[in-house]
Design a protein around this motif. Structure first.
Motif, PDB file in Angstrom:
ATOM      1  N   ALA A  88       0.849  -1.197   0.000  1.00 21.39           N
ATOM      2  CA  ALA A  88       0.000   0.000   0.000  1.00 21.39           C
ATOM      3  C   ALA A  88       0.879   1.238   0.000  1.00 21.39           C
ATOM      4  N   LEU A  89       0.639   2.131  -0.966  1.00 22.69           N
ATOM      5  CA  LEU A  89       1.281   3.449  -1.004  1.00 22.69           C
ATOM      6  C   LEU A  89       0.160   4.467  -0.951  1.00 22.69           C
ATOM      7  N   ARG A  90       0.060   5.184   0.164  1.00 24.06           N
ATOM      8  CA  ARG A  90      -1.099   6.048   0.367  1.00 24.06           C
ATOM      9  C   ARG A  90      -0.651   7.398   0.909  1.00 24.06           C
ATOM     10  N   GLY A  91      -1.378   8.425   0.526  1.00 20.71           N
ATOM     11  CA  GLY A  91      -1.039   9.770   0.970  1.00 20.71           C
ATOM     12  C   GLY A  91      -0.058  10.418   0.023  1.00 20.71           C
ATOM     13  N   ARG A  92       0.868  11.206   0.571  1.00 20.84           N
ATOM     14  CA  ARG A  92       1.868  11.907  -0.233  1.00 20.84           C
ATOM     15  C   ARG A  92       3.168  11.123  -0.165  1.00 20.84           C
ATOM     16  N   ASP A 111      -1.665  10.816   8.172  1.00 16.46           N
ATOM     17  CA  ASP A 111      -1.982  10.351   9.515  1.00 16.46           C
ATOM     18  C   ASP A 111      -3.340  10.910   9.904  1.00 16.46           C
ATOM     19  N   HIS A 112      -3.980  10.272  10.849  1.00 15.97           N
ATOM     20  CA  HIS A 112      -5.231  10.790  11.397  1.00 15.97           C
ATOM     21  C   HIS A 112      -4.935  11.729  12.546  1.00 15.97           C
ATOM     22  N   ALA A 113      -5.593  12.878  12.581  1.00 17.19           N
ATOM     23  CA  ALA A 113      -5.539  13.725  13.769  1.00 17.19           C
ATOM     24  C   ALA A 113      -6.368  13.069  14.872  1.00 17.19           C
ATOM     25  N   PHE A 114      -5.861  13.102  16.087  1.00 13.25           N
ATOM     26  CA  PHE A 114      -6.595  12.461  17.184  1.00 13.25           C
ATOM     27  C   PHE A 114      -6.361  13.171  18.512  1.00 13.25           C
ATOM     28  N   ASP A 115      -5.906  14.426  18.446  1.00  9.56           N
ATOM     29  CA  ASP A 115      -5.507  15.101  19.670  1.00  9.56           C
ATOM     30  C   ASP A 115      -6.681  15.552  20.528  1.00  9.56           C
ATOM     31  N   ARG A 116      -7.825  15.794  19.917  1.00  6.05           N
ATOM     32  CA  ARG A 116      -8.988  16.227  20.712  1.00  6.05           C
ATOM     33  C   ARG A 116      -9.728  15.004  21.242  1.00  6.05           C
ATOM     34  N   VAL A 117     -10.063  15.044  22.529  1.00  6.79           N
ATOM     35  CA  VAL A 117     -10.789  13.927  23.119  1.00  6.79           C
ATOM     36  C   VAL A 117     -12.292  14.184  23.131  1.00  6.79           C
ATOM     37  N   SER A 128      -0.712  15.443   6.747  1.00  4.58           N
ATOM     38  CA  SER A 128       0.202  14.802   5.800  1.00  4.58           C
ATOM     39  C   SER A 128       1.477  15.615   5.674  1.00  4.58           C
ATOM     40  N   ARG A 129       2.608  15.004   6.064  1.00  8.16           N
ATOM     41  CA  ARG A 129       3.911  15.621   5.850  1.00  8.16           C
ATOM     42  C   ARG A 129       4.640  14.970   4.684  1.00  8.16           C
ATOM     43  N   GLY A 130       4.192  13.763   4.306  1.00  8.77           N
ATOM     44  CA  GLY A 130       4.753  13.100   3.146  1.00  8.77           C
ATOM     45  C   GLY A 130       5.932  12.191   3.469  1.00  8.77           C
ATOM     46  N   ILE A 131       6.173  11.247   2.586  1.00  4.60           N
ATOM     47  CA  ILE A 131       7.278  10.298   2.704  1.00  4.60           C
ATOM     48  C   ILE A 131       8.121  10.389   1.442  1.00  4.60           C
ATOM     49  N   THR A 132       9.440  10.386   1.609  1.00  2.00           N
ATOM     50  CA  THR A 132      10.362  10.405   0.473  1.00  2.00           C
ATOM     51  C   THR A 132      11.289   9.206   0.578  1.00  2.00           C
ATOM     52  N   ILE A 133      11.386   8.438  -0.497  1.00  4.72           N
ATOM     53  CA  ILE A 133      12.261   7.267  -0.553  1.00  4.72           C
ATOM     54  C   ILE A 133      13.250   7.480  -1.688  1.00  4.72           C
ATOM     55  N   GLY A 134      14.537   7.410  -1.388  1.00  5.61           N
ATOM     56  CA  GLY A 134      15.574   7.679  -2.373  1.00  5.61           C
ATOM     57  C   GLY A 134      15.752   6.553  -3.379  1.00  5.61           C
ATOM     58  N   ASP A 135      16.716   6.705  -4.262  1.00  5.55           N
ATOM     59  CA  ASP A 135      17.003   5.710  -5.304  1.00  5.55           C
ATOM     60  C   ASP A 135      17.597   4.433  -4.699  1.00  5.55           C
ATOM     61  N   ASP A 136      17.366   3.319  -5.373  1.00  8.25           N
ATOM     62  CA  ASP A 136      18.031   2.052  -5.061  1.00  8.25           C
ATOM     63  C   ASP A 136      17.803   1.639  -3.607  1.00  8.25           C
ATOM     64  N   LEU A 146       6.030   5.259   8.268  1.00  5.57           N
ATOM     65  CA  LEU A 146       5.048   6.223   8.738  1.00  5.57           C
ATOM     66  C   LEU A 146       5.298   7.619   8.170  1.00  5.57           C
ATOM     67  N   ASP A 147       4.267   8.440   8.219  1.00  2.00           N
ATOM     68  CA  ASP A 147       4.285   9.787   7.636  1.00  2.00           C
ATOM     69  C   ASP A 147       5.455  10.615   8.169  1.00  2.00           C
ATOM     70  N   GLY A 148       6.052  11.408   7.275  1.00  2.00           N
ATOM     71  CA  GLY A 148       7.129  12.309   7.652  1.00  2.00           C
ATOM     72  C   GLY A 148       8.515  11.744   7.496  1.00  2.00           C
ATOM     73  N   VAL A 149       8.628  10.458   7.136  1.00  3.99           N
ATOM     74  CA  VAL A 149       9.928   9.784   7.080  1.00  3.99           C
ATOM     75  C   VAL A 149      10.589   9.998   5.717  1.00  3.99           C
ATOM     76  N   THR A 150      11.917  10.160   5.745  1.00  8.08           N
ATOM     77  CA  THR A 150      12.740  10.130   4.530  1.00  8.08           C
ATOM     78  C   THR A 150      13.693   8.941   4.624  1.00  8.08           C
ATOM     79  N   VAL A 151      13.688   8.098   3.599  1.00 10.85           N
ATOM     80  CA  VAL A 151      14.610   6.965   3.527  1.00 10.85           C
ATOM     81  C   VAL A 151      15.675   7.312   2.496  1.00 10.85           C
ATOM     82  N   GLY A 152      16.932   7.373   2.922  1.00 14.09           N
ATOM     83  CA  GLY A 152      18.015   7.774   2.036  1.00 14.09           C
ATOM     84  C   GLY A 152      18.305   6.752   0.955  1.00 14.09           C
ATOM     85  N   ALA A 153      18.954   7.204  -0.100  1.00 15.14           N
ATOM     86  CA  ALA A 153      19.291   6.340  -1.242  1.00 15.14           C
ATOM     87  C   ALA A 153      20.152   5.156  -0.797  1.00 15.14           C
ATOM     88  N   HIS A 154      19.921   4.012  -1.440  1.00 15.10           N
ATOM     89  CA  HIS A 154      20.717   2.796  -1.256  1.00 15.10           C
ATOM     90  C   HIS A 154      20.513   2.142   0.108  1.00 15.10           C
TER      91      HIS A 154
END
Length: 567
Positions: A88-92, A111-117, A128-136, A146-154
């Protein structure tokens, strides 16, 4: 022997296993995606059993989507990539070239907002802050990113990992939460965390304080072109640049070079119109964020945009020079008008903008009190009463989070509002623990991570954490508050140079209206230097080492109360 579903469940075999009918059907699916406005490259395979229901979608050459994969949101996938069964690839989500995504892996760029009770989670919207996945990159099966993560190349992510924070290039990360276990290039394992992170910080803080004071006179002098002040070389001259120069020079115990104190006063006073408004320099600013907000009303309506911020910057610059605003705008509203105007501000859609207006109004009321300008009876009390009544008791903020950028808007807006009213007047307001919880949650979202952090975002966080202490949060979550303060302070100490500091070190520039100087990210500026020095002081104060700096912010970002506007 290949079965009829082999091209769907093993699309890397498509060229050797697909029947003519399956090839024609795949061509039709690709054509349909293109007709829908999506960018699909050559040689791509999209299984008929996959669900591609994206708002925007791009698939690079020779990439494939296997059976039961789920693609929604705004997804961009590079060339030679594989999205395997039931991934599954969902969101940004942005994926580089040559990436392998294992079966049943979820890459969730939202992500779902859930701070208010007091509101059901399903009604609180998405962030949504987005996810970036590098080459290879190879992402194993059953991984969650999870949202906001960057995975570096290789990099390589082991099967079953839950990735909650950035993964460096060439790293091998495993586990829940995922941790880096070695570097693919060297085989080295990460060094163990050191105890006592503050061991050397005191010395560095003291040296930084001295270095900053020594550099400020030259930095301010370089900003003067012989006529007016520019935020950085090549930038247009602005009123705020002149005011920032005054504040920085005052920090070093003087006035900006090039003009006498009286000449500074004369120039700044001459900018103030008979109604108290201060427009930006020159027609070159028309139609830009630095121009006066065209939505403001005439007469005593509250100024906005650059005109609004000039109530702060020009007022404090004149104050530091031993003078005062000759006229104060926006102080003629009756209690009823105050309440009506506050209610009309865009708290739900632009909490930052709403908070900045309140900052201007609160500061205008302070100047009015100190200069003897008449204010309608009950106007100040109406402002305070409305704000107290409309503060969120669960979050301690004014305004609500938005799907686009989470807590950033209400945290920004709350800082501006608090700075110009309750903090400026020395009025603690309670809900300190609730405010601390929300600001720490915002800080953990990645807003302080280099290279994305801006002076505005960092100052909002440390200022509000300090104010929260005075509102009943003394001794609450102290370790986490200290961790945030260390991260902010260390970032300033690391980036400091004799040329000053850039408002945004690098990455996308995220500024608004009256805080935007027009200087590109990465370029040292007066605004960036003034704001980061104030931010460093607030962070150091949270850690109990502010006295080592040898100075305290002056002017707009001064930490101590200015006056009691209600007395």
């Amino acid at each position: 022997m290949p079965g009829p579903l082999t091209p769907d469940f093993a699309p890397w075999t498509f060229d050797t296993t697909a029947s003519p009918e399956q090839r024609a059907a795949n061509d039709d699916r690709v054509a349909a995606l293109r007709t829908a406005g999506h960018a699909v490259g050559e040689g791509c395979v999209v299984s008929d059993l996959a669900e591609v229901d994206a708002d925007t979608f791009a698939l690079g050459d020779r990439s494939y989507i296997a059976a039961h994969a789920h693609v929604t949101g705004d997804v961009e996938i590079g060339a030679d990539c594989s999205v395997n069964v039931a991934a599954a690839l969902r969101g940004r989500v942005t994926v580089g070239d040559g990436v392998r995504i294992g079966s049943r892996t979820s890459i969730l760029g939202f992500d779902h907002a859930f701070d208010r009770v007091d509101v059901p989670v399903f009604r609180q919207g998405l962030t949504s802050r987005g996810i970036t996945i590098g080459d290879d990159v190879w992402i194993g099966a059953h991984v969650v990113v999870l949202d906001g993560v960057t995975v570096g190349a290789h990099a390589v992510i082991g099967a079953g990992a839950v990735v909650t924070r950035d993964v460096p290039p060439y790293a091998v990360a495993v586990g829940n939460p995922a941790r880096v276990v070695r570097d693919r290039r060297t085989g080295e394992r990460p060094a163990p965390r050191r105890a006592d992170p503050d061991a050397d910080r005191a010395r560095r803080v003291e040296q930084f304080g001295a270095d900053a004071l020594a550099a400020l006179p030259g930095l301010v002098e370089r900003a003067f072109d012989g006529e007016r002040y520019r935020d950085a070389p090549g930038a247009a001259p602005t009123v705020r640049a002149h005011c920032d120069a005054v504040e920085l020079a005052a920090l070093a115990g003087g006035v900006p070079a090039g003009l006498t104190r009286d000449a500074h006063v004369d120039r700044l006073t001459a900018l103030v119109g008979p109604d108290g408004r201060v427009p930006e320099h020159g027609a070159e600013h028309e139609g830009t964020a630095a121009a006066p907000d065209p939505s403001h009303r005439a007469d005593d309506a509250w100024p906005r945009g650059a005109e609004g911020y000039h109530v702060l910057s020009v007022g404090y610059a004149l104050d530091l020079l031993g003078s005062a605003l000759p006229a104060v705008p926006g102080t003629g509203a009756t209690p009823g008008e105050v309440a009506a105007r506050l209610a009309a501000l865009p708290w739900g859609t632009n909490a930052w903008g709403a908070g900045s207006v309140v900052d201007t109004v609160g500061t205008a009321l302070t100047w009015a009190r100190e200069t003897g300008v008449a204010v309608p009876d009950g106007a100040r009390e109406a402002l305070v009463g409305w704000l107290v009544e409309h503060r969120d008791p669960v979050t301690g903020l004014w305004g609500a989070p938005r799907a686009r950028d989470g807590w950033r808007e209400p945290v920004n807006g709350t800082y501006r509002l608090v700075r110009g009213t309750f903090a400026q007047w020395g009025t603690p307001l309670g809900l300190g623990r609730e405010l601390t919880d929300t600001v720490l949650r915002h800080a953990a979202s990645g807003v302080l991570d280099p290279p994305r952090v801006t002076a505005c975002d960092a100052l909002d966080v440390v200022h509000l954490l300090r104010w929260a202490r005075r509102c009943g949060a003394e001794g609450y979550r102290t370790d986490e508050v200290a961790d945030v303060a260390r991260a902010v302070l260390d970032g300033v100490l690391t980036r400091w140079s004799a040329d000053g500091l850039a408002f945004a070190p690098s990455g996308p520039r995220r500024t608004r209206g009256d805080t935007a100087s027009g200087v590109p990210e990465g370029i040292p500026s007066l605004q960036g230097t003034e704001m980061w020095l104030a931010t460093a002081w607030y962070a150091a104060d949270l850690l109990g080492v502010a006295d080592l700096l040898g100075w305290t912010p002056r002017g707009v970002h001064a930490p101590e109360p200015r006056a009691s506007a209600l007395s």
